[in-house]
Design an enzyme around this catalytic site. Sequence first.
Site, PDB file in Angstrom:
ATOM      1  N   ASP A 162     -31.048  12.512  21.536  1.00  0.00           N
ATOM      2  CA  ASP A 162     -31.774  13.589  22.201  1.00  0.00           C
ATOM      3  C   ASP A 162     -31.577  14.850  21.377  1.00  0.00           C
ATOM      4  OD1 ASP A 162     -33.197  15.158  23.915  1.00  0.00           O
ATOM      5  OD2 ASP A 162     -31.953  14.793  25.677  1.00  0.00           O
ATOM      6  N   ASP A 174     -38.763  14.161  21.002  1.00  0.00           N
ATOM      7  CA  ASP A 174     -37.385  14.474  20.615  1.00  0.00           C
ATOM      8  C   ASP A 174     -36.357  13.518  21.202  1.00  0.00           C
ATOM      9  OD1 ASP A 174     -37.815  15.322  23.221  1.00  0.00           O
ATOM     10  OD2 ASP A 174     -36.355  16.943  23.083  1.00  0.00           O
ATOM     11  N   GLU A 175     -36.776  12.377  21.687  1.00  0.00           N
ATOM     12  CA  GLU A 175     -35.841  11.495  22.391  1.00  0.00           C
ATOM     13  C   GLU A 175     -36.218  10.040  22.156  1.00  0.00           C
ATOM     14  OE1 GLU A 175     -34.188  11.022  27.008  1.00  0.00           O
ATOM     15  OE2 GLU A 175     -35.858  12.362  26.539  1.00  0.00           O
TER      16      GLU A 175
END
Length: 645
Positions: free
Chosen positions: A11, A105-106
Amino acid sequence: MRAAPTILHLDMDAFYASVEQASKPSLRGKAVIVGGLGPRGVVATASYEARRFGVHSAMPMAQARRLCPNGAYLIPRFRLYQAVSEIVMGLLRELSPLVEPLSLDEAFVDLEAGGVAFDSAAARTAGERLRADIRAATGLSGSVGLAGSKMLAKVASEEAKPAGLLLIEPGTERELLAPMSVRTLPGVGPVTGQHLRRAGITTVGELAEAGEDELVRMLGRSHGVGLHRMALGLDDRPVVAERDTKSVSVEDTFDVDLHDRVRIRYEVQRLADRCVGRLRDSGHSGRTIVLKVRRYDFSTLTRSETLRGPTDDVAVVREAAARLLESVDTTGGVRLLGVGVSGLADYTQEDLFAFALAAEGEVAGPDPADPDPAGAGAGAGAGDTGDAGGARASSGAGGATETGPGTAPDAPAGVAGALGAVGASGAGLDPVGGVGGAQVTGGVAGAAGADPGDGSDGLAGAGGVLGAVGASGAGLDPVGGVGGARVSAGADGAPRSTGTPGAGSGEAGGTVDAADASGAPRAGGAAGVPGGPGVAGAAGGAGAAGGGVPGGAGGAGVSGGAAAGGAGGAEGVGVGRRWGAGSDVWHAVYGAGWVQGSGVGRVTVRFERPGSGPGRVRTFRVDDPELAPSDPLPLVGDGPAAGAE
């Protein structure tokens, strides 16, 4: 559950805000808030410096400004975020073929599948190396969680924030989870959390002690059983590299409630166009059309209609959305509209008919003996026909009438396409959709070839106009208005008329700059007309060789007379030279910079690069010809701009 912590969850830390701080040295260590800057904007991401003031994601922007009045408030730059995300995801795929992205983003990574780690020591080494590689490639930090299940790996990454790594050893799950809040578990939102709190359950340990039967009684079988298993640290979900898309949708929140029924219908049609564009980009079609309406009192209504077969036809989706809108009462005002398509498939009903006809031998190719099949050669159709019925292009003395079907791809999202018009050299124009399409008359010897010539793609509008052509056939981009317009060309190929202003609430119709055969703009043709919300402004003119004339208030001085974008524009620069805070610019003298703010006819720019120190600030007029939008610079290195096309 695995016996070794070989599932990794990455993350990125405050991703959007961190990208902005990395690209803008003067903002490092300061409160940065990214999101919609309008009256009803919402925070997308806040830097850790801003979070100290209580600002968080999904908070109304007005509330964030009250909590952190001195923060830097920026518009999102999604092209840059996507470019950085692709770098990060590429590093993850070097670890394993099983990477499950959850957002930009993860992501989850199965380290065992890549042969990278089979025990705790190897997993920790892989996680540390990943964090170092991300820092070297992007200059950003990410938090890594390692565990034997997806749920625990995500919990670990949350506990490791910011810029940390946490490994949960198998057998220690319940001890780690017990003191945590029930909101830590996936699937426990504000409503479920409040329900559990009323029952005296506030921690994961208390949730596990409550027992499965009690949770089923309180929350239902499916939710109760799932939560009890998670409270015990049990999660058998595998890492899935590709997840099926279930729906495609778009929605807009308006700064001011919409009351005008005509404007509401227009916005629904515009959303339908955008939705179909995303649907086609993903390679899908769908059967169920969904309309979402949030009214003035925050009540949300959803209406849906299921078609006989899947489609990706913009006209069909528009019509269905319009029918659904008729069943919704909007008299009090509308603050949000959305259009979506679900029931996705990778084919359309028309494909099935084509396959059936081909199987029966009823679909035949062109006769090889025919030297000039319909739609090709001189005097055949050169442009596209739109989704809802194209307009026609006819030629003057000596010109062949365009009657054949177009062979180019479908027109951009609009209401109706138009055939390509031609000048003296026969170069075609790309069509654009509009409410009524457009009619374009060609000049002498206006015969067209089978392909469009050097005309530029136009923009979708409520009533698109078609660009005219000069002596060499160079095209003008059309501009969307509500009423559309007709442009005709004389014997020399020069356009004779300009677009008429569109009718409607708040939108200005486009005008097309007239140009003579030499490419010089005629009197009165230099200034563009700004569009309204979401409507493109007018375009600059094009000369005989296709050279662009800078547009006025609504135009953009790009080759071929390209029209300026609608509200938002290219990375925040919208209609009428409006410069969004945080957008990238380039000055002919001072180089690369970014917009700190604008107003009262002025724009303030800070000139700095990702690798430099804080730069100087300068102020210009909003229409300064030496200042132009630009692509973002790379965060690391001196390569091409990140996100550049």
